[in-house]
Write a protein that holds these residues in place. Structure first.
Motif, PDB file in Angstrom:
ATOM      1  N   TYR A 342      73.422  58.964 100.599  1.00 15.86           N
ATOM      2  CA  TYR A 342      73.600  60.399 100.771  1.00 15.86           C
ATOM      3  C   TYR A 342      75.078  60.674 100.976  1.00 15.86           C
ATOM      4  O   TYR A 342      75.820  59.849 101.519  1.00 15.86           O
ATOM      5  CB  TYR A 342      72.739  60.963 101.895  1.00 15.86           C
ATOM      6  CG  TYR A 342      73.042  60.474 103.287  1.00 15.86           C
ATOM      7  CD1 TYR A 342      73.949  61.143 104.116  1.00 15.86           C
ATOM      8  CD2 TYR A 342      72.403  59.347 103.804  1.00 15.86           C
ATOM      9  CE1 TYR A 342      74.207  60.698 105.400  1.00 15.86           C
ATOM     10  CE2 TYR A 342      72.657  58.899 105.094  1.00 15.86           C
ATOM     11  CZ  TYR A 342      73.556  59.587 105.881  1.00 15.86           C
ATOM     12  OH  TYR A 342      73.811  59.143 107.149  1.00 15.86           O
ATOM     13  N   THR A 343      75.513  61.828 100.519  1.00 18.58           N
ATOM     14  CA  THR A 343      76.944  62.129 100.438  1.00 18.58           C
ATOM     15  C   THR A 343      77.325  63.286 101.350  1.00 18.58           C
ATOM     16  O   THR A 343      76.463  64.043 101.816  1.00 18.58           O
ATOM     17  CB  THR A 343      77.335  62.475  98.995  1.00 18.58           C
ATOM     18  OG1 THR A 343      76.592  63.630  98.565  1.00 18.58           O
ATOM     19  CG2 THR A 343      77.014  61.317  98.056  1.00 18.58           C
ATOM     20  N   SER A 344      78.620  63.410 101.575  1.00 21.13           N
ATOM     21  CA  SER A 344      79.132  64.508 102.393  1.00 21.13           C
ATOM     22  C   SER A 344      79.273  65.755 101.542  1.00 21.13           C
ATOM     23  O   SER A 344      79.098  65.733 100.319  1.00 21.13           O
ATOM     24  CB  SER A 344      80.481  64.128 103.009  1.00 21.13           C
ATOM     25  OG  SER A 344      81.452  63.977 101.989  1.00 21.13           O
ATOM     26  N   MET A 345      79.633  66.864 102.204  1.00 24.21           N
ATOM     27  CA  MET A 345      79.821  68.125 101.500  1.00 24.21           C
ATOM     28  C   MET A 345      81.057  68.069 100.622  1.00 24.21           C
ATOM     29  O   MET A 345      81.979  67.282 100.846  1.00 24.21           O
ATOM     30  CB  MET A 345      79.944  69.272 102.501  1.00 24.21           C
ATOM     31  CG  MET A 345      78.709  69.494 103.358  1.00 24.21           C
ATOM     32  SD  MET A 345      78.930  70.848 104.535  1.00 24.21           S
ATOM     33  CE  MET A 345      79.159  72.237 103.406  1.00 24.21           C
ATOM     34  N   GLY A 346      81.095  68.935  99.618  1.00 25.43           N
ATOM     35  CA  GLY A 346      82.240  69.030  98.736  1.00 25.43           C
ATOM     36  C   GLY A 346      83.291  69.959  99.296  1.00 25.43           C
ATOM     37  O   GLY A 346      83.547  69.988 100.504  1.00 25.43           O
TER      38      GLY A 346
END
Length: 357
Positions: A342-346
């Protein structure tokens, strides 16, 4: 030739939390944490700066902490010596003993025993402590330019850990824990910081910092591991330019670039997770997998209007200008039986207005 500063600080900490979620140990949805109350922390300090001569400066101090909840106290000596070798060169050395209280929730967490009876297993926990050693060198080739380097070693001890487990509050990152912890954990941080700074000259400034370090700890099982935050390096570049507008207003542009190694994470045991249909960590390999490195770029534009009795500043900031979305962890997806990142916000925009009188 002698300046002393002495003072006291009183802090009241309030706490009221009830957490219901899937217990990571047994996979059952239940109340895993509850507690409320308040406590107080009293601090007192004294520090003196002595100009021994034109080249030598000595700083010595003493810090005192008293935690009213469990009556634990800490006396922390600190000292630093700076030698101005020449107008452009200086070296320094310092030592400090430091103590830290954990979040109030750790001490006040309640665990039910029978019926309405509950206990606070961590109420008597002591402070986490550390020895800090620092060596520094300053070089000022121009009045507006400075280079500084510092090498440091930190030995952490009396850290709350869970007996027989990898768990340590060093990696807690604010999470609450209501098992019975003990102050037997240790850790060590060693590294070097480099700084190159140009002060504001003709409306332009820049700052470059490089941190190279290694951070490790021992939990309740006595095994040395990477700490969660052992990214090994951090590089920051900051630059800005300011222009005078209409003789009294200010327009500025600031750019910041950051590059850092990835944090360490808890590996997921895929086979066990599939068997139990829930996320199960591979505790034998705790904090052994490192997340990918990442780069951030931030842009800030400001416009300040100076009035007779106040100034107002508009600011438009674009965080993560490159819209990077690095992997910040992994989760187990029971629908397809896989581990997924899962990734962080852009990119994140901010608009603000500040008034200063």
């Amino acid at each position: 030739r002698h300046v002393n500063r002495t003072g006291v600080r009183f802090t009241r900490m309030f706490f009221d939390t009830r957490l219901q979620t899937v217990n990571p140990v047994d996979g059952i949805f239940s109340e895993v944490y509850a507690g409320k109350g308040n406590t107080d922390l009293v601090q007192a300090y004294t520090e003196s700066k002595f100009e021994l001569n034109q080249a030598l400066t000595l700083d010595i101090g003493l810090n005192f902490m008293y935690f009213l909840l469990n009556r634990h106290a800490s006396v922390e000596p600190r000292a630093a010596l700076r030698w101005q070798i020449s107008p452009k060169h200086a070296v320094s050395a310092g030592y400090g003993n430091h103590a830290q209280a954990e979040d109030a929730g750790l001490y006040l967490a309640e665990v039910p025993v029978t019926g309405e009876v509950s206990v606070q297993p961590n109420r008597r926990l002591n402070f986490s402590r550390a020895h800090h050693f620092v060596l520094g060198y300053d070089f000022v080739p121009k009045p507006w330019l400075r280079f500084k380097t510092e090498a440091y070693y930190q030995y952490l001890y009396s850290v709350p850990v869970l007996p027989g487990s990898y768990f340590s509050m060093i990696n807690s990152a604010g999470l609450y824990y209501n098992d019975s912890l003990v102050n037997t954990g240790t850790g060590r941080n060693v590294g070097v910081d480099l700084t190159l700074e140009q002060f504001l000259v003709k409306g332009f400034y820049y700052l470059a910092t490089v941190s190279l370090f290694d951070s490790r700890y021992k939990g309740g099982d006595g095994i040395e591991r990477n700490t969660r935050f052992n990214t090994h390096y951090v590089v920051n570049l900051l630059a800005g330019k300011e222009w005078t507008v209409r003789k009294k207003n200010l327009f500025g542009v600031n750019l910041k670039a950051s590059a850092t190694g990835g944090e360490y994470c808890m590996p997921i045991d895929l086979e066990q997770s599939q068997a139990e249909h829930r996320e199960v960590y591979d505790e034998q390999r705790a904090w052994s997998e490192q997340l990918p490195d990442f780069i951030y770029l931030d842009l800030t534009v400001i416009y300040r209007t100076n009035h007779r009795k106040f100034s107002g500043t508009w600011a438009v900031q674009l965080k993560n200008l490159l819209n990077r979305k690095p992997t910040v962890g992994y989760v187990y997806n029971d629908l397809n039986g896989t581990v997924e990142p899962y990734t962080s916000m852009g990119i994140i925009p901010f608009i603000s207005y500040k008034v200063e009188f």
